[in-house]
Design a protein around this motif. Structure first.
Motif, PDB file in Angstrom:
ATOM      1  N   LYS A  61       0.830  -1.212   0.000  1.00 49.13           N
ATOM      2  CA  LYS A  61       0.000   0.000   0.000  1.00 49.13           C
ATOM      3  C   LYS A  61       0.862   1.259   0.000  1.00 49.13           C
ATOM      4  N   SER A  65       0.888   4.076  -2.943  1.00 50.26           N
ATOM      5  CA  SER A  65       0.485   5.462  -2.662  1.00 50.26           C
ATOM      6  C   SER A  65       1.666   6.423  -2.756  1.00 50.26           C
ATOM      7  N   ARG A  67       4.088   6.753  -0.740  1.00 50.97           N
ATOM      8  CA  ARG A  67       4.614   7.203   0.556  1.00 50.97           C
ATOM      9  C   ARG A  67       6.041   6.706   0.733  1.00 50.97           C
TER      10      ARG A  67
END
Length: 94
Positions: A61, A65, A67
């Motif tokens: 994830k 995303s 990050r």
């Protein structure tokens, strides 16, 4: 040359490279993988990809995303999967 001397020489060389006094002998760069696109092309879930790569769903994830970016071995494996999607099936089988 013993281990300590090799390590010392290596660190001295790293300092010279950092200062700009010496060029590195080799530089390896990998494009940042678009994990979401790779996963979509493979038609697998985040959980399936995480299991095949030996990481957590949270890591997948965070890569998707943006990050965090995959680094080291993960970046190499993702590049290999992107070049040869069948490689993912080999990973997933183990």
């Amino acid at each position: 040359m013993n281990f300590f001397e090799e390590l010392k020489t290596s660190l001295e060389e790293a300092v010279e490279i950092k200062k700009g006094n010496k060029a590195p002998s080799a530089v390896t760069r990998y494009d940042i993988a678009d994990v979401r696109t790779i996963r979509a092309q493979l038609n697998v879930t985040q959980a399936e990809m995480a299991k095949a790569l030996g990481t957590s769903v949270e890591t997948i994830k965070s890569w998707e995303s943006k990050r965090r970016n995959p680094t080291g071995l993960a970046a190499k494996v993702l590049a290999a999967i992107q070049a040869n999607p069948a490689f993912f099936d080999e990973l997933a089988a183990h």
